[in-house]
Design a protein around this motif. Structure first.
Motif, PDB file in Angstrom:
ATOM      1  N   ALA A   1     -31.547  51.632  22.898  1.00 12.63           N
ATOM      2  CA  ALA A   1     -32.849  51.029  23.129  1.00 12.63           C
ATOM      3  C   ALA A   1     -33.530  50.864  21.781  1.00 12.63           C
ATOM      4  O   ALA A   1     -33.424  51.738  20.901  1.00 12.63           O
ATOM      5  CB  ALA A   1     -33.700  51.892  24.058  1.00 12.63           C
ATOM      6  N   CYS A   2     -34.200  49.743  21.607  1.00  9.90           N
ATOM      7  CA  CYS A   2     -34.899  49.476  20.348  1.00  9.90           C
ATOM      8  C   CYS A   2     -36.302  49.014  20.694  1.00  9.90           C
ATOM      9  O   CYS A   2     -36.485  48.023  21.417  1.00  9.90           O
ATOM     10  CB  CYS A   2     -34.146  48.404  19.554  1.00  9.90           C
ATOM     11  N   THR A   3     -37.312  49.723  20.180  1.00 11.99           N
ATOM     12  CA  THR A   3     -38.694  49.424  20.535  1.00 11.99           C
ATOM     13  C   THR A   3     -39.556  49.386  19.277  1.00 11.99           C
ATOM     14  O   THR A   3     -39.305  50.117  18.305  1.00 11.99           O
ATOM     15  CB  THR A   3     -39.251  50.482  21.499  1.00 11.99           C
ATOM     16  N   ALA A   4     -40.568  48.524  19.299  1.00 14.16           N
ATOM     17  CA  ALA A   4     -41.522  48.487  18.197  1.00 14.16           C
ATOM     18  C   ALA A   4     -42.308  49.792  18.166  1.00 14.16           C
ATOM     19  O   ALA A   4     -42.610  50.383  19.208  1.00 14.16           O
ATOM     20  CB  ALA A   4     -42.463  47.303  18.369  1.00 14.16           C
ATOM     21  N   THR A   5     -42.652  50.253  16.956  1.00 10.26           N
ATOM     22  CA  THR A   5     -43.319  51.544  16.831  1.00 10.26           C
ATOM     23  C   THR A   5     -44.199  51.551  15.587  1.00 10.26           C
ATOM     24  O   THR A   5     -43.985  50.774  14.646  1.00 10.26           O
ATOM     25  CB  THR A   5     -42.295  52.687  16.743  1.00 10.26           C
ATOM     26  N   ASP A   6     -45.180  52.447  15.595  1.00 11.15           N
ATOM     27  CA  ASP A   6     -46.014  52.692  14.410  1.00 11.15           C
ATOM     28  C   ASP A   6     -45.642  54.005  13.746  1.00 11.15           C
ATOM     29  O   ASP A   6     -46.327  54.448  12.803  1.00 11.15           O
ATOM     30  CB  ASP A   6     -47.493  52.722  14.808  1.00 11.15           C
ATOM     31  N   ALA A   7     -44.595  54.655  14.206  1.00 13.95           N
ATOM     32  CA  ALA A   7     -44.189  55.948  13.649  1.00 13.95           C
ATOM     33  C   ALA A   7     -43.724  55.792  12.201  1.00 13.95           C
ATOM     34  O   ALA A   7     -43.352  54.703  11.760  1.00 13.95           O
ATOM     35  CB  ALA A   7     -43.074  56.539  14.503  1.00 13.95           C
ATOM     36  N   GLU A   8     -43.734  56.886  11.493  1.00 16.34           N
ATOM     37  CA  GLU A   8     -43.292  56.880  10.096  1.00 16.34           C
ATOM     38  C   GLU A   8     -41.818  56.489  10.016  1.00 16.34           C
ATOM     39  O   GLU A   8     -40.983  56.958  10.792  1.00 16.34           O
ATOM     40  CB  GLU A   8     -43.500  58.268   9.487  1.00 16.34           C
ATOM     41  N   ALA A   9     -41.488  55.618   9.077  1.00 11.76           N
ATOM     42  CA  ALA A   9     -40.129  55.105   8.959  1.00 11.76           C
ATOM     43  C   ALA A   9     -39.192  56.138   8.341  1.00 11.76           C
ATOM     44  O   ALA A   9     -39.572  56.892   7.440  1.00 11.76           O
ATOM     45  CB  ALA A   9     -40.109  53.840   8.121  1.00 11.76           C
ATOM     46  N   ASP A  10     -37.963  56.164   8.836  1.00 12.33           N
ATOM     47  CA  ASP A  10     -36.902  56.956   8.207  1.00 12.33           C
ATOM     48  C   ASP A  10     -36.237  56.185   7.078  1.00 12.33           C
ATOM     49  O   ASP A  10     -35.785  56.768   6.086  1.00 12.33           O
ATOM     50  CB  ASP A  10     -35.826  57.317   9.244  1.00 12.33           C
ATOM     51  N   LEU A  11     -36.171  54.844   7.227  1.00 10.26           N
ATOM     52  CA  LEU A  11     -35.502  53.980   6.256  1.00 10.26           C
ATOM     53  C   LEU A  11     -36.271  52.673   6.137  1.00 10.26           C
ATOM     54  O   LEU A  11     -36.814  52.177   7.128  1.00 10.26           O
ATOM     55  CB  LEU A  11     -34.067  53.655   6.693  1.00 10.26           C
ATOM     56  N   SER A  12     -36.276  52.105   4.943  1.00 14.22           N
ATOM     57  CA  SER A  12     -36.862  50.786   4.730  1.00 14.22           C
ATOM     58  C   SER A  12     -35.785  49.862   4.164  1.00 14.22           C
ATOM     59  O   SER A  12     -35.055  50.232   3.236  1.00 14.22           O
ATOM     60  CB  SER A  12     -38.047  50.838   3.762  1.00 14.22           C
ATOM     61  N   LEU A  13     -35.687  48.656   4.733  1.00 14.96           N
ATOM     62  CA  LEU A  13     -34.693  47.679   4.294  1.00 14.96           C
ATOM     63  C   LEU A  13     -35.168  46.296   4.688  1.00 14.96           C
ATOM     64  O   LEU A  13     -36.155  46.146   5.416  1.00 14.96           O
ATOM     65  CB  LEU A  13     -33.334  47.976   4.911  1.00 14.96           C
ATOM     66  N   THR A  14     -34.498  45.276   4.201  1.00 16.22           N
ATOM     67  CA  THR A  14     -34.830  43.920   4.607  1.00 16.22           C
ATOM     68  C   THR A  14     -33.828  43.447   5.656  1.00 16.22           C
ATOM     69  O   THR A  14     -32.793  44.091   5.901  1.00 16.22           O
ATOM     70  CB  THR A  14     -34.810  42.945   3.416  1.00 16.22           C
ATOM     71  N   VAL A  15     -34.119  42.298   6.244  1.00 19.47           N
ATOM     72  CA  VAL A  15     -33.221  41.746   7.247  1.00 19.47           C
ATOM     73  C   VAL A  15     -31.869  41.410   6.638  1.00 19.47           C
ATOM     74  O   VAL A  15     -30.855  41.382   7.343  1.00 19.47           O
ATOM     75  CB  VAL A  15     -33.878  40.514   7.909  1.00 19.47           C
ATOM     76  N   ASN A  16     -31.813  41.181   5.321  1.00 22.27           N
ATOM     77  CA  ASN A  16     -30.529  40.928   4.650  1.00 22.27           C
ATOM     78  C   ASN A  16     -29.608  42.140   4.776  1.00 22.27           C
ATOM     79  O   ASN A  16     -28.433  42.004   5.149  1.00 22.27           O
ATOM     80  CB  ASN A  16     -30.742  40.610   3.177  1.00 22.27           C
ATOM     81  N   GLU A  17     -30.126  43.325   4.424  1.00 22.21           N
ATOM     82  CA  GLU A  17     -29.305  44.529   4.513  1.00 22.21           C
ATOM     83  C   GLU A  17     -28.889  44.800   5.962  1.00 22.21           C
ATOM     84  O   GLU A  17     -27.758  45.204   6.221  1.00 22.21           O
ATOM     85  CB  GLU A  17     -30.064  45.742   3.960  1.00 22.21           C
ATOM     86  N   LEU A  18     -29.780  44.549   6.888  1.00 24.90           N
ATOM     87  CA  LEU A  18     -29.448  44.775   8.287  1.00 24.90           C
ATOM     88  C   LEU A  18     -28.289  43.872   8.719  1.00 24.90           C
ATOM     89  O   LEU A  18     -27.426  44.284   9.494  1.00 24.90           O
ATOM     90  CB  LEU A  18     -30.675  44.531   9.170  1.00 24.90           C
ATOM     91  N   GLY A  19     -28.255  42.640   8.213  1.00 24.46           N
ATOM     92  CA  GLY A  19     -27.149  41.745   8.528  1.00 24.46           C
ATOM     93  C   GLY A  19     -25.821  42.264   8.020  1.00 24.46           C
ATOM     94  O   GLY A  19     -24.803  42.169   8.708  1.00 24.46           O
ATOM     95  N   SER A  20     -25.795  42.808   6.819  1.00 21.23           N
ATOM     96  CA  SER A  20     -24.556  43.365   6.273  1.00 21.23           C
ATOM     97  C   SER A  20     -24.100  44.595   7.039  1.00 21.23           C
ATOM     98  O   SER A  20     -22.907  44.821   7.229  1.00 21.23           O
ATOM     99  CB  SER A  20     -24.739  43.720   4.793  1.00 21.23           C
ATOM    100  N   LEU A  21     -25.050  45.413   7.483  1.00 22.02           N
ATOM    101  CA  LEU A  21     -24.721  46.653   8.196  1.00 22.02           C
ATOM    102  C   LEU A  21     -24.269  46.401   9.630  1.00 22.02           C
ATOM    103  O   LEU A  21     -23.532  47.215  10.203  1.00 22.02           O
ATOM    104  CB  LEU A  21     -25.949  47.571   8.232  1.00 22.02           C
ATOM    105  N   TYR A  22     -24.679  45.294  10.207  1.00 24.19           N
ATOM    106  CA  TYR A  22     -24.662  45.126  11.650  1.00 24.19           C
ATOM    107  C   TYR A  22     -23.279  45.286  12.280  1.00 24.19           C
ATOM    108  O   TYR A  22     -23.132  45.930  13.324  1.00 24.19           O
ATOM    109  CB  TYR A  22     -25.249  43.768  12.029  1.00 24.19           C
TER     110      TYR A  22
END
Length: 428
Positions: A365-386
């Motif tokens: 499950a993936c939900t929008a949140t205001d909680a403190e982030a564990d990791l910061s990245l751009t959509v570029n990195e997410l594409g490589s990881l996916y």
């Protein structure tokens, strides 16, 4: 200068085609041997399309699966690209819609005016409207598409081996049967074989219509590499479980003579894999084998008594991914562990978002949140990881992922760990 970005009409199809490199004869690939080409020259040779060929191409251009966009400058087409509707296999085995970017070009006299950015934005918006939450492409030049959110997700090797260096570690008796087949048999075999392969292989894409039509016709390729030969493996029940396409180009140069070029290779079982390679690596009157489009975790190396015999001659990125909907993309794939992480994902086109990913092997499950982030990245990195082809720890070490909570990178690696490296042999 008036700029308009829109889909083309049937009457504008020929003008759109004249913008594309494979039609106008301009370069469409970097001038280096490619990992998806087993020949020794840079690919491809440029041949301008004739008027008759252009007319036929234009008639076939507009379809449900081919969606071209063009950049008009003062009423004339100066650049364009297109989306093809395909599917890609994601971790867990689901085959999801992918908007494949293809046929991209801007005329040299109109470059550096932001036309491609406008065309790309229109195409990605079209993908989102159609429910395609992934976009992909194969980049002719590696410095262009990162600015639009794409990043390499799968990679390919080209390798070569001298025939005299090949020896397998153990004796092998093939329970099946090898067959040198003609193009008609190959045209029947490959569509079925590829469907079985892509059902299991993460990163593989569905073929475009007509992908296998040319196998039955045969003929010589424009690069002079000789006719295609077809090798088919059948199991003890007579079912096809592997196939290869190879060429034996003639050359007057002894340094290039006797080279067997493997153009395509698929095997569903270890028996088929071993039997096909055993023949290809010991074909009479040859001295060297060059194989293109090979996965980065090729198991053949570990079957040889001398693993150094298999020498890599090129590694290259292949499928670049662009995540268009973070929530849907992260929920549709499976995960190798159970964990929860908050990802802060920046996206220049669609805006930043912070997402809580609750992942497990049986779903996520993936939900929008205001909680403190564990990791910061751009959509570029997410594409490589996916797809699992790039590790989060690699990108973090390169400064492309910021770890906000100690241990978060290691935990993300554990979630995304693949069974095998993602790979796609079919492009678009």
């Amino acid at each position: 200068m008036a700029i308009e970005i829109r889909p083309i009409t049937p009457a504008e199809a020929t003008e759109y085609l004249r913008v594309l490199p494979y039609v106008n004869g301009f370069p469409q690939e970097e001038p280096e041997p490619s990992a998806w080409y087993a020949g020794s020259a840079a690919w491809p040779p440029q041949v301008q399309r004739t008027a008759a060929q252009l007319k036929q191409d234009a008639a076939e251009l507009l379809s449900d699966w081919f969606r071209p966009q063009a950049a008009f400058v003062d009423g004339k087409i100066a650049g364009g690209s297109a989306i093809v509707s395909v599917q890609v296999t994601v971790p867990g085995g689901r085959q999801v819609a992918l908007g494949g970017v293809t046929s991209t070009a801007v005329l040299p006299t109109y470059r550096r005016r932001g036309l491609l950015r406008k065309v790309m934005a229109a195409m990605l918006d079209d993908c989102r409207e159609r429910g395609e939450f992934l976009a992909g492409l194969s980049a002719s030049e590696a410095t262009i598409y990162g600015r639009y959110g794409f990043s390499p997700a799968t990679f390919q090797h080209r390798w070569e081996v001298r025939r005299t260096d090949v020896a397998f570690r153990s004796e092998f008796t093939d329970p099946g049967e090898l067959e040198l087949a003609d193009g008609a048999v190959a045209a029947e075999v490959w569509p079925v074989l590829h469907e079985q392969v892509r059902a299991e292989r993460v990163g593989e894409v569905s073929p475009l219509p007509g992908k296998w039509d040319g196998l039955a016709a045969g003929g010589l390729p424009a690069d002079g590499s000789g006719p295609a030969h077809h090798l088919v493996h059948r199991n003890t029940k007579g079912a096809v479980d592997g196939a290869a396409i190879f060429r034996l180009p003639w050359s007057p140069d002894p340094a290039r003579a006797g080279v067997l070029q493997v153009e395509a290779f698929e095997a569903l079982t270890p028996d088929a894999y071993r039997a096909l390679w055993a023949l290809l690596l010991d074909f009479d009157l040859t001295k060297r084998v060059v194989a293109a489009r090979r996965p980065v975790d090729e198991p053949l190396r570990w079957m040889l008594t001398n693993p150094r015999a298999l020498k890599l001659s090129r590694t290259r990125d292949n499928l670049w991914l662009r995540i268009l909907d973070v929530r849907r993309a992260l929920e549709v794939r499976s995960y190798a562990a159970t964990d929860s992480l908050v990802l802060d994902v920046a996206d220049d086109l669609y805006g930043a978002g912070r997402w809580r990913l609750d992942a497990a092997p049986d779903g996520a499950a993936c939900t929008a949140t205001d909680a403190e982030a564990d990791l910061s990245l751009t959509v570029n990195e997410l594409g490589s990881l996916y797809l699992g082809g790039v590790r989060a720890s690699e990108l973090a070490y390169a400064g492309r992922i910021v770890e906000r909570r100690p241990g978060a990178v290691r935990r993300l690696d554990a979630l995304l760990r693949p069974d095998r490296a993602p790979h796609n042999a079919v492009g678009f």
